[in-house]
Design a protein around this motif. Structure first.
Motif, mmCIF file in Angstrom:
data_model
loop_
_atom_site.group_PDB
_atom_site.id
_atom_site.type_symbol
_atom_site.label_atom_id
_atom_site.label_comp_id
_atom_site.label_asym_id
_atom_site.label_seq_id
_atom_site.Cartn_x
_atom_site.Cartn_y
_atom_site.Cartn_z
ATOM 1 N N UNK A 22 6.863 -46.651 2.505
ATOM 2 C CA UNK A 22 6.204 -45.688 3.164
ATOM 3 C C UNK A 22 4.757 -45.694 2.936
ATOM 4 N N UNK A 23 4.501 -45.688 1.406
ATOM 5 C CA UNK A 23 3.206 -45.744 1.231
ATOM 6 C C UNK A 23 2.647 -46.838 0.545
ATOM 7 N N UNK A 24 3.817 -47.788 -0.014
ATOM 8 C CA UNK A 24 3.272 -49.054 -0.528
ATOM 9 C C UNK A 24 4.615 -49.796 -0.375
ATOM 10 N N UNK A 62 -0.801 -50.852 -1.359
ATOM 11 C CA UNK A 62 -0.568 -49.628 -0.550
ATOM 12 C C UNK A 62 -0.829 -50.056 0.984
ATOM 13 N N UNK A 63 -0.388 -49.427 1.712
ATOM 14 C CA UNK A 63 -0.127 -49.560 3.290
ATOM 15 C C UNK A 63 -1.722 -48.520 3.536
ATOM 16 N N UNK A 64 -2.485 -48.983 4.127
ATOM 17 C CA UNK A 64 -3.778 -48.111 4.131
ATOM 18 C C UNK A 64 -3.557 -47.253 5.361
ATOM 19 N N UNK A 65 -2.977 -47.521 6.440
ATOM 20 C CA UNK A 65 -2.663 -46.465 7.293
ATOM 21 C C UNK A 65 -1.950 -45.171 6.850
ATOM 22 N N UNK A 82 -1.787 -44.159 3.613
ATOM 23 C CA UNK A 82 -2.769 -43.423 2.711
ATOM 24 C C UNK A 82 -3.644 -42.473 3.643
ATOM 25 N N UNK A 83 -4.321 -43.053 4.275
ATOM 26 C CA UNK A 83 -5.418 -42.401 5.221
ATOM 27 C C UNK A 83 -4.540 -41.284 5.851
ATOM 28 N N UNK A 84 -3.301 -41.339 6.479
ATOM 29 C CA UNK A 84 -2.899 -40.103 7.093
ATOM 30 C C UNK A 84 -2.334 -39.184 6.074
ATOM 31 N N UNK A 85 -2.106 -39.616 4.823
ATOM 32 C CA UNK A 85 -1.701 -38.361 3.947
ATOM 33 C C UNK A 85 -3.167 -37.675 3.351
ATOM 34 N N UNK A 86 -4.310 -38.572 3.250
ATOM 35 C CA UNK A 86 -5.442 -37.994 2.788
ATOM 36 C C UNK A 86 -5.879 -36.876 4.094
ATOM 37 N N UNK A 87 -5.673 -37.242 5.478
ATOM 38 C CA UNK A 87 -6.193 -36.525 6.297
ATOM 39 C C UNK A 87 -5.341 -35.200 6.428
ATOM 40 N N UNK A 88 -4.159 -35.201 5.894
ATOM 41 C CA UNK A 88 -3.034 -34.107 5.798
ATOM 42 C C UNK A 88 -3.689 -33.155 4.748
ATOM 43 N N UNK A 89 -3.945 -33.664 3.805
ATOM 44 C CA UNK A 89 -4.485 -32.765 2.428
ATOM 45 C C UNK A 89 -5.769 -32.276 2.942
ATOM 46 N N UNK A 90 -6.803 -33.180 3.636
ATOM 47 C CA UNK A 90 -7.916 -32.469 3.857
ATOM 48 C C UNK A 90 -7.520 -31.192 4.876
ATOM 49 N N UNK A 91 -6.589 -31.080 5.694
ATOM 50 C CA UNK A 91 -6.428 -30.192 6.294
ATOM 51 C C UNK A 91 -5.886 -28.991 5.970
ATOM 52 N N UNK A 92 -5.478 -29.037 4.386
ATOM 53 C CA UNK A 92 -4.931 -27.901 3.857
ATOM 54 C C UNK A 92 -3.381 -28.061 3.245
#
Length: 291
Positions: free
Chosen positions: A25-27, A32-35, A37-47
């Motif tokens: 899922x993540x690697x 790592x799978x770039x997309x 990792x970016x999706x999880x970073x965006x989710x965390x950025x949203x709280x």
């Protein structure tokens, strides 16, 4: 019937926390799978909070080191719950005795390092098979060559002696880059089929979800189950585990079931429906790859 989505962001607002599988899922064990990792970073950025819930037999610190080594951005997650930590707790409580025989690689010996979360832990001694009270299986010794059947002799001896087998990783298989390799769960499954007793602590079994919830609580997040989304590619581990815990689930069809679901970027709807009917699972959502 499962809903096919294009991205995590389509459904993210419904959930305050994610329980995310790692391998597939993540690697892929190598990068790592770039997309993802970016999706999880965006989710965390949203709280949102992200707890990585992995059937790795290694302790959390060892998994953190592995993620750093292959380049997974630490901004993509908040905490980690491993099958290894859940199983180690049971081992140090004496679940398979004090003299144990290890099946696995030298790199997995961190499994036996002292643990702090158990009151009055037993002393664990690694011994040859003929001196053991129980088996601890973290994986196959050579994951590019070994098959579960290679361990039938060891398992037969253990069964005759009435040993319990502690399985540190219930996964049957994973894909390491282009290679499909067997995990500890495949050996434990064979032992059970032979009439032995196997003890499981990772997905889909409850102990690792209890650990994940404790990790989430330590982040200061009081999240009800209805606001937690489980994400994973293992139909018998991630999806079945989520169902057993009454958690919504996002099934990653492009992992272990890519062929069965006809997944390229997204699953083939007809093949996905047939596959889910065959395995008798109905995840809330499905996506080809986490993004």
């Amino acid at each position: 019937m499962t809903q096919i989505v294009e991205s995590l962001s389509e459904i993210a607002a419904q959930y305050d926390a994610l329980f995310v599988d790692l391998w597939g899922c993540v690697h892929d064990g190598q990068k790592p799978f770039a997309e993802a990792v970016e999706a999880l970073r965006a989710y965390r950025a949203g709280g949102g909070k992200v707890v990585l819930v992995t059937n790795s037999p290694r302790p959390r610190k060892a998994v953190e080191a592995q993620l750093a080594q292959i380049g997974v951005d630490p901004e993509a997650w908040d905490s980690i719950a491993t099958s290894g930590d859940s199983a180690r707790t049971a081992m140090f409580q004496g679940a398979v005795g004090t003299r144990v025989h290890h099946v696995g690689t030298p790199e997995e010996l961190s499994f036996f390092e002292p643990i702090r979360v158990v009151d009055d832990p037993v002393h664990i001694e690694l011994v040859p098979l003929d001196q053991a009270e129980g088996l601890v299986v973290t994986g196959v010794v050579n994951d590019l060559e070994d098959r579960p059947e290679d361990y039938r002799g060891t398992l037969l001896y253990a069964k005759q002696k009435g040993m319990k087998l502690l399985c540190a990783n219930p996964d049957l298989i994973v894909d390491r880059g282009p290679h499909r390799v067997y995990c500890a769960g495949a050996i434990a499954q064979l032992y059970t089929e032979m009439g032995g007793t196997s003890l499981y602590f990772g997905k889909p079994h409850p102990p690792i979800y209890d650990l994940a919830r404790r990790r989430l609580a330590k982040l200061g997040a009081d999240v009800p189950d209805g606001r937690i989304l489980a994400i994973g590619d293992g139909i018998r581990t991630d999806v079945a585990g989520a169902a057993g815990e009454d958690l919504d689930c996002l099934f990653i069809s492009g992992g272990l079931a890519a062929e069965e679901t006809g997944t390229e970027r997204q699953p083939d709807p007809g093949k996905l429906t047939a596959y889910l009917r065959e395995v008798q699972m109905d995840p809330s959502y499905t996506i080809g790859f986490l993004r």
